[in-house]
Design a protein around this motif. Structure first.
Motif, short mmCIF file in Angstrom:
data_model
loop_
_atom_site.label_atom_id
_atom_site.label_comp_id
_atom_site.label_asym_id
_atom_site.label_seq_id
_atom_site.Cartn_x
_atom_site.Cartn_y
_atom_site.Cartn_z
N ALA A 19 -5.87 -1.51 -1.44
CA ALA A 19 -4.87 -2.49 -1.00
C ALA A 19 -5.58 -3.70 -0.38
O ALA A 19 -5.44 -3.97 0.82
N PRO A 20 -6.35 -4.44 -1.18
CA PRO A 20 -7.18 -5.51 -0.63
C PRO A 20 -6.38 -6.63 0.03
O PRO A 20 -6.86 -7.28 0.97
N SER A 21 -5.15 -6.87 -0.45
CA SER A 21 -4.33 -7.92 0.17
C SER A 21 -2.89 -7.45 0.36
O SER A 21 -1.95 -8.23 0.24
N GLY A 22 -2.75 -6.15 0.63
CA GLY A 22 -1.43 -5.61 0.92
C GLY A 22 -0.90 -4.71 -0.17
O GLY A 22 -1.49 -4.57 -1.24
N ASP A 23 0.25 -4.09 0.12
CA ASP A 23 0.93 -3.19 -0.81
C ASP A 23 2.18 -3.91 -1.31
O ASP A 23 3.22 -3.89 -0.66
N LEU A 24 2.08 -4.55 -2.46
CA LEU A 24 3.17 -5.39 -2.96
C LEU A 24 4.46 -4.60 -3.15
O LEU A 24 5.55 -5.09 -2.86
N THR A 25 4.35 -3.37 -3.63
CA THR A 25 5.54 -2.57 -3.92
C THR A 25 6.31 -2.24 -2.64
O THR A 25 7.52 -2.45 -2.55
N ALA A 90 7.25 3.43 7.55
CA ALA A 90 7.23 3.85 6.15
C ALA A 90 6.20 3.06 5.33
O ALA A 90 5.51 3.63 4.48
N ARG A 91 6.11 1.76 5.56
CA ARG A 91 5.16 0.96 4.79
C ARG A 91 3.73 1.43 5.02
O ARG A 91 2.92 1.49 4.08
N ALA A 92 3.41 1.77 6.26
CA ALA A 92 2.06 2.21 6.57
C ALA A 92 1.77 3.56 5.92
O ALA A 92 0.67 3.79 5.40
N VAL A 93 2.76 4.46 5.95
CA VAL A 93 2.57 5.78 5.33
C VAL A 93 2.32 5.63 3.84
O VAL A 93 1.40 6.24 3.27
N LEU A 94 3.12 4.79 3.18
CA LEU A 94 2.99 4.61 1.73
C LEU A 94 1.69 3.90 1.36
O LEU A 94 1.09 4.17 0.32
N ARG A 95 1.25 3.00 2.22
CA ARG A 95 0.04 2.23 1.94
C ARG A 95 -1.20 3.13 1.93
O ARG A 95 -2.13 2.94 1.15
N CYS A 96 -1.20 4.13 2.81
CA CYS A 96 -2.39 4.97 2.96
C CYS A 96 -2.30 6.30 2.23
O CYS A 96 -3.27 7.05 2.19
#
Length: 279
Positions: A19-25, A90-96
């Motif tokens: 995720a170099p510049s974020g999680d677009l989804t 939720a975003r943090a959980v999905l990102r990692c």
């Protein structure tokens, strides 16, 4: 001992890659205020390795994420067992999620495979050890996983011990003299190991004064002969094409150590899943 700084270095690299510049989804679909809980669930039996790695990975983007580890490294589990619980934004959980799963799945696979090899030599005095055939950048994690499975570690790197392998030996016209010269120049605490692939190389190696002699790709009959020939003059290690089907017979030849590249170089990731739900 697996150090937290080693884990953090690997996790930072993995997250930057994924995720170099974020999680677009997640940023497009999931509200910033949403929270989630998730269970790390086993889809098949195995041996746990990488609990702390999973925790560091899941909290790498947002430290407010909470991880509860329900099983310790080295413990066995069955299919459908819950190994850890996660809660937080939720975003943090999905990102990692993916990097955490990738690491714990591979580490647990190594621990599970190692445990099978260790079980196969039960009743002998042979020690099962890993090799340097590890994933670049993940050696510390994979070596930890071997220990979780009941195995032992060989030298960690080229800087840890002297190990003259076949390509070194091929360049040495006088093996005995080369070992003696090396012994004279090295610190007295440095361990010297030399690999041989024929019985007639054993005496010249022992004459040089080695600590360990590696019998590479020897037949079972030659391993027995080699063990008898070496006696108590050095530690005897066997290596080369070791499988679950052959390691028991190799151990019963009397060797002290069996190094197994397959512990790390060809494992299939264990099937673990992160089941996420809205909290």
């Amino acid at each position: 001992m697996l150090e937290r700084r080693q884990i953090q270095r690997v996790v930072e690299m993995a997250l930057d890659e994924d995720a170099p510049s974020g999680d677009l989804t997640s940023e497009a679909f999931i509200p910033e205020s949403a929270s989630a809980t998730a269970d790390l669930v086993a889809r098949e039996p195995g041996v746990m390795a990488g609990g702390e790695v999973f925790e560091v990975a899941m909290t790498a983007y947002d430290p407010s994420v909470e991880v509860e580890l329900l099983i310790a490294d080295g413990d066995r589990f069955e299919a459908r067992d819950v190994l850890a619980r996660v809660s937080g934004p939720a975003r943090a959980v999905l990102r990692c999620e993916r990097i955490a799963l990738n690491l714990v799945q591979r580490m647990s696979a190594i621990a599970t495979q190692t445990a099978a090899y260790v079980a196969a030599v039960e009743g002998t005095s042979a020690r099962v050890v890993d090799t340097r055939k590890t994933t670049p950048g993940l050696r510390a994690l994979e070596r930890h996983a071997v220990r979780c499975g009941g195995g032992h570690n060989h030298r960690f790197s080229l800087s840890d011990a002297v190990m003259a392998k076949d390509n070194h030996v091929a360049l040495l016209p006088d093996l005995t003299e080369a070992i003696r010269r090396a012994r004279a120049t090295l610190p007295h605490t440095t361990h010297i190991e030399v690999e041989v692939d024929r019985l007639d190389q054993i005496e010249p190696v022992l004459a040089g004064g080695v600590d360990t002699i590696l019998l590479d790709n020897f037949s079972l009959a030659d391993l027995r002969t080699g063990v008898e020939q070496v006696g108590d003059r050095a530690v005897v290690e066997a290596s080369g094409g070791v499988t679950l089907d052959t390691i028991g017979d190799i151990a019963r030849t009397g060797v002290d150590v069996i190094s197994v590249g397959a512990l790390t170089h060809s494992v299939r990731a264990l099937d673990l899943g992160l089941d996420v739900k809205v909290s």
